[in-house]
Design a protein around this motif. Structure first.
Motif, PDB file in Angstrom:
ATOM      1  N   ASP A 241       0.839  -1.210   0.000  1.00  0.00           N
ATOM      2  CA  ASP A 241       0.000   0.000   0.000  1.00  0.00           C
ATOM      3  C   ASP A 241       0.874   1.260   0.000  1.00  0.00           C
ATOM      4  O   ASP A 241       0.642   2.200  -0.768  1.00  0.00           O
ATOM      5  CB  ASP A 241      -0.906  -0.054   1.243  1.00  0.00           C
ATOM      6  N   GLU A 242       1.908   1.263   0.842  1.00  0.00           N
ATOM      7  CA  GLU A 242       2.784   2.446   0.936  1.00  0.00           C
ATOM      8  C   GLU A 242       3.457   2.757  -0.397  1.00  0.00           C
ATOM      9  O   GLU A 242       3.798   3.896  -0.678  1.00  0.00           O
ATOM     10  CB  GLU A 242       3.858   2.238   2.017  1.00  0.00           C
ATOM     11  N   LEU A 243       3.631   1.723  -1.220  1.00  0.00           N
ATOM     12  CA  LEU A 243       4.254   1.955  -2.543  1.00  0.00           C
ATOM     13  C   LEU A 243       3.216   2.428  -3.564  1.00  0.00           C
ATOM     14  O   LEU A 243       3.528   2.601  -4.746  1.00  0.00           O
ATOM     15  CB  LEU A 243       4.936   0.677  -3.036  1.00  0.00           C
ATOM     16  N   GLY A 244       1.976   2.583  -3.130  1.00  0.00           N
ATOM     17  CA  GLY A 244       0.919   3.089  -4.023  1.00  0.00           C
ATOM     18  C   GLY A 244       0.483   2.065  -5.062  1.00  0.00           C
ATOM     19  O   GLY A 244       0.068   2.432  -6.161  1.00  0.00           O
ATOM     20  N   LEU A 245       0.581   0.771  -4.712  1.00  0.00           N
ATOM     21  CA  LEU A 245       0.323  -0.251  -5.737  1.00  0.00           C
ATOM     22  C   LEU A 245      -1.125  -0.765  -5.762  1.00  0.00           C
ATOM     23  O   LEU A 245      -1.443  -1.640  -6.572  1.00  0.00           O
ATOM     24  CB  LEU A 245       1.290  -1.432  -5.553  1.00  0.00           C
ATOM     25  N   LYS A 246      -1.994  -0.265  -4.913  1.00  0.00           N
ATOM     26  CA  LYS A 246      -3.399  -0.703  -4.989  1.00  0.00           C
ATOM     27  C   LYS A 246      -3.917  -0.380  -6.389  1.00  0.00           C
ATOM     28  O   LYS A 246      -3.665   0.714  -6.911  1.00  0.00           O
ATOM     29  CB  LYS A 246      -4.244   0.020  -3.947  1.00  0.00           C
ATOM     30  N   ARG A 282       6.499  -8.252  -5.909  1.00  0.00           N
ATOM     31  CA  ARG A 282       7.600  -8.750  -5.066  1.00  0.00           C
ATOM     32  C   ARG A 282       8.880  -7.950  -5.360  1.00  0.00           C
ATOM     33  O   ARG A 282       9.584  -7.544  -4.445  1.00  0.00           O
ATOM     34  CB  ARG A 282       7.822 -10.241  -5.310  1.00  0.00           C
ATOM     35  N   SER A 283       9.150  -7.713  -6.640  1.00  0.00           N
ATOM     36  CA  SER A 283      10.410  -7.044  -6.968  1.00  0.00           C
ATOM     37  C   SER A 283      10.368  -5.566  -6.543  1.00  0.00           C
ATOM     38  O   SER A 283      11.357  -5.019  -6.076  1.00  0.00           O
ATOM     39  CB  SER A 283      10.745  -7.259  -8.438  1.00  0.00           C
ATOM     40  N   ARG A 284       9.193  -4.920  -6.649  1.00  0.00           N
ATOM     41  CA  ARG A 284       9.109  -3.513  -6.194  1.00  0.00           C
ATOM     42  C   ARG A 284       9.293  -3.418  -4.677  1.00  0.00           C
ATOM     43  O   ARG A 284       9.929  -2.501  -4.185  1.00  0.00           O
ATOM     44  CB  ARG A 284       7.750  -2.925  -6.572  1.00  0.00           C
ATOM     45  N   VAL A 285       8.712  -4.375  -3.936  1.00  0.00           N
ATOM     46  CA  VAL A 285       8.853  -4.359  -2.468  1.00  0.00           C
ATOM     47  C   VAL A 285      10.316  -4.602  -2.099  1.00  0.00           C
ATOM     48  O   VAL A 285      10.864  -3.944  -1.213  1.00  0.00           O
ATOM     49  CB  VAL A 285       7.910  -5.398  -1.802  1.00  0.00           C
ATOM     50  N   GLN A 292      12.352  -9.679   0.835  1.00  0.00           N
ATOM     51  CA  GLN A 292      11.812 -10.562  -0.196  1.00  0.00           C
ATOM     52  C   GLN A 292      10.568 -11.260   0.348  1.00  0.00           C
ATOM     53  O   GLN A 292      10.658 -12.099   1.253  1.00  0.00           O
ATOM     54  CB  GLN A 292      12.855 -11.575  -0.627  1.00  0.00           C
ATOM     55  N   LEU A 293       9.419 -10.900  -0.183  1.00  0.00           N
ATOM     56  CA  LEU A 293       8.163 -11.468   0.323  1.00  0.00           C
ATOM     57  C   LEU A 293       8.027 -12.924  -0.104  1.00  0.00           C
ATOM     58  O   LEU A 293       8.317 -13.283  -1.246  1.00  0.00           O
ATOM     59  CB  LEU A 293       6.969 -10.665  -0.200  1.00  0.00           C
ATOM     60  N   GLU A 294       7.568 -13.728   0.839  1.00  0.00           N
ATOM     61  CA  GLU A 294       7.382 -15.160   0.572  1.00  0.00           C
ATOM     62  C   GLU A 294       5.905 -15.412   0.283  1.00  0.00           C
ATOM     63  O   GLU A 294       5.033 -14.838   0.958  1.00  0.00           O
ATOM     64  CB  GLU A 294       7.799 -15.906   1.848  1.00  0.00           C
ATOM     65  N   ASN A 295       5.616 -16.260  -0.707  1.00  0.00           N
ATOM     66  CA  ASN A 295       4.208 -16.557  -1.023  1.00  0.00           C
ATOM     67  C   ASN A 295       3.487 -17.179   0.160  1.00  0.00           C
ATOM     68  O   ASN A 295       4.028 -18.079   0.803  1.00  0.00           O
ATOM     69  CB  ASN A 295       4.121 -17.586  -2.163  1.00  0.00           C
ATOM     70  N   GLU A 296       2.287 -16.724   0.415  1.00  0.00           N
ATOM     71  CA  GLU A 296       1.398 -17.497   1.289  1.00  0.00           C
ATOM     72  C   GLU A 296       0.539 -18.388   0.384  1.00  0.00           C
ATOM     73  O   GLU A 296       0.237 -19.525   0.715  1.00  0.00           O
ATOM     74  CB  GLU A 296       0.508 -16.587   2.133  1.00  0.00           C
ATOM     75  N   VAL A 297       0.166 -17.855  -0.765  1.00  0.00           N
ATOM     76  CA  VAL A 297      -0.636 -18.631  -1.708  1.00  0.00           C
ATOM     77  C   VAL A 297       0.198 -19.816  -2.211  1.00  0.00           C
ATOM     78  O   VAL A 297       1.398 -19.689  -2.429  1.00  0.00           O
ATOM     79  CB  VAL A 297      -1.113 -17.732  -2.877  1.00  0.00           C
ATOM     80  N   VAL A 298      -0.451 -20.961  -2.334  1.00  0.00           N
ATOM     81  CA  VAL A 298       0.237 -22.153  -2.848  1.00  0.00           C
ATOM     82  C   VAL A 298       0.108 -22.142  -4.375  1.00  0.00           C
ATOM     83  O   VAL A 298      -0.982 -21.900  -4.901  1.00  0.00           O
ATOM     84  CB  VAL A 298      -0.419 -23.428  -2.266  1.00  0.00           C
ATOM     85  N   VAL A 299       1.235 -22.355  -5.063  1.00  0.00           N
ATOM     86  CA  VAL A 299       1.221 -22.304  -6.532  1.00  0.00           C
ATOM     87  C   VAL A 299       1.413 -23.697  -7.099  1.00  0.00           C
ATOM     88  O   VAL A 299       2.355 -24.400  -6.729  1.00  0.00           O
ATOM     89  CB  VAL A 299       2.329 -21.350  -7.047  1.00  0.00           C
ATOM     90  N   TRP A 300       0.495 -24.109  -7.979  1.00  0.00           N
ATOM     91  CA  TRP A 300       0.645 -25.371  -8.722  1.00  0.00           C
ATOM     92  C   TRP A 300       0.757 -24.998 -10.189  1.00  0.00           C
ATOM     93  O   TRP A 300      -0.234 -24.622 -10.811  1.00  0.00           O
ATOM     94  CB  TRP A 300      -0.587 -26.271  -8.557  1.00  0.00           C
TER      95      TRP A 300
END
Ligand code: EPU
Length: 302
Positions: A241-246, A282-285, A292-300
């Motif tokens: 949010d602070e990066l204005g990405l909404k 992720r790269s902007r953060v 480095q943000l880690e996924n909470e969502v599981v990716v298949w």
């Protein structure tokens, strides 16, 4: 991945498997994204070891699906079949302060069913979508509570041992959105030990959590909940949010205007759109905060 061999189809039927060919994962996930494959619905827990042995013998890769509410599945024809537990009737049996719950049971319905029988503790989980098995595997939590705190016993298929086992609560470690279950273990049932509380009091707690959730999360939209885990001591949503990405979008994949750690499918988003949006955020953060943000969502994927 398609199962077409009539002999195999007959063997699956003997194991009580309900085969649903060509199922769209977009219809089974809360993000409404994902390609197509065969779905094998399991009607008897006891048939799982034989089912897995069969699939491994004929080299059919598989993945085990819970409620599909924390999952991002790749596009197109998928290279594995999906296993999913059918819902038994009843899903929950109460015995004093113990709730014996099937892993396929809906989490929200379980919380309200227990509440109506004066068993509380899980008020914070009321708006969390998905199954009890899915919540258990990732130790779902909200508003200061987590499901792991109430686990007395878990019945699971232990992939490494090729058999169904019962684990006691103290044999499992429950951490923030993480558990000691192996990635290929399948949750089958859980016994929760819940504190006695009058229904009215639980209802009040549920209303407060519902209100907080409604005011801060995009509940009516297609999402997988929070995309990233919170890094220690920080909030992924606040940083984004602070990066204005909404509102940042790739195709119909969009950072929610309401909560920046929810990425929504605003129409016909593909998995590729969502992957690109996740990578971009992720790269902007990382650039801005060095985290480095880690996924909470599981990716298949693939
Ligand atoms: N915030 C912003 N902008 C945003 C989002 C949040 O400034 O767009 C700020 C909030 O104002 C607040 C702080 O960030 O000061 C934390 O926000 P919030 O209370 O919404 O909590 P969160 O850390 O973003 C976590 C869980 C949620 C859970 C809530 C409530 C994670 C990754 N998320 O969110 O869980 O519902 O707390 O307990 O742990 C999920 O796991 O999928 C999930 C939605």
């Amino acid at each position: 991945m398609r199962i077409e061999d009539p002999k195999l189809i007959a063997e699956l039927s003997t194991l009580g498997i309900d085969l649903r060919p060509g199922t769209s994962l977009a219809e089974l996930t809360s993000l409404a994204i994902g390609g197509t494959t065969d779905l094998l619905r399991i009607t008897k827990h006891d048939s799982i070891p034989a089912l897995i042995e069969l699939l491994e013998r004929i080299q059919i890769p598989y993945k085990f699906l819970g409620g599909g509410s924390n999952l991002l599945v790749g596009d197109g024809e998928l290279s594995w079949v999906i296993l999913q537990l059918a819902k038994p009737d009843p899903e929950i049996l109460l015995e004093g302060n113990l709730a014996h719950v099937d892993a396929a049971a809906d989490l929200g319905r379980t919380v309200t069913y227990c509440a109506k029988h004066d068993l509380g503790g899980m008020e914070g989980l009321i708006g969390v979508p998905g199954t009890v098995g899915g919540a258990l595997r990732m130790n779902a939590g909200a508003y200061g509570m987590q499901i792991g705190s109430y686990v007395r016993e878990v019945k699971l298929y232990r992939a490494a041992e090729h058999r169904i086992e019962i684990l006691r609560g103290h044999q499992i470690s429950f951490e923030y959105r993480h558990t000691s279950f192996a990635p290929d273990d399948m949750m089958l049932a859980v016994t929760l030990e819940l504190p006695s509380k009058p229904f009215k009091e639980i209802l009040q707690g549920i209303r407060i959590c519902n209100e907080k959730r409604r005011s801060s999360q995009p509940l009516g939209q297609k999402s997988a909940g929070c995309i990233f885990k919170n890094p220690p001591g920080a909030s992924a949503g606040r940083m984004i949010d602070e990066l204005g990405l909404k509102g940042l979008s790739v195709g119909d994949a969009r950072v929610s205007d309401r909560h920046a750690n929810f990425f929504v499918n605003a129409g016909q988003a593909s998995a590729q759109d969502m992957f690109s949006l996740i990578a971009d955020v992720r790269s902007r953060v990382e650039k801005a905060f060095g985290v480095q943000l880690e996924n909470e969502v599981v990716v298949w994927n693939a």
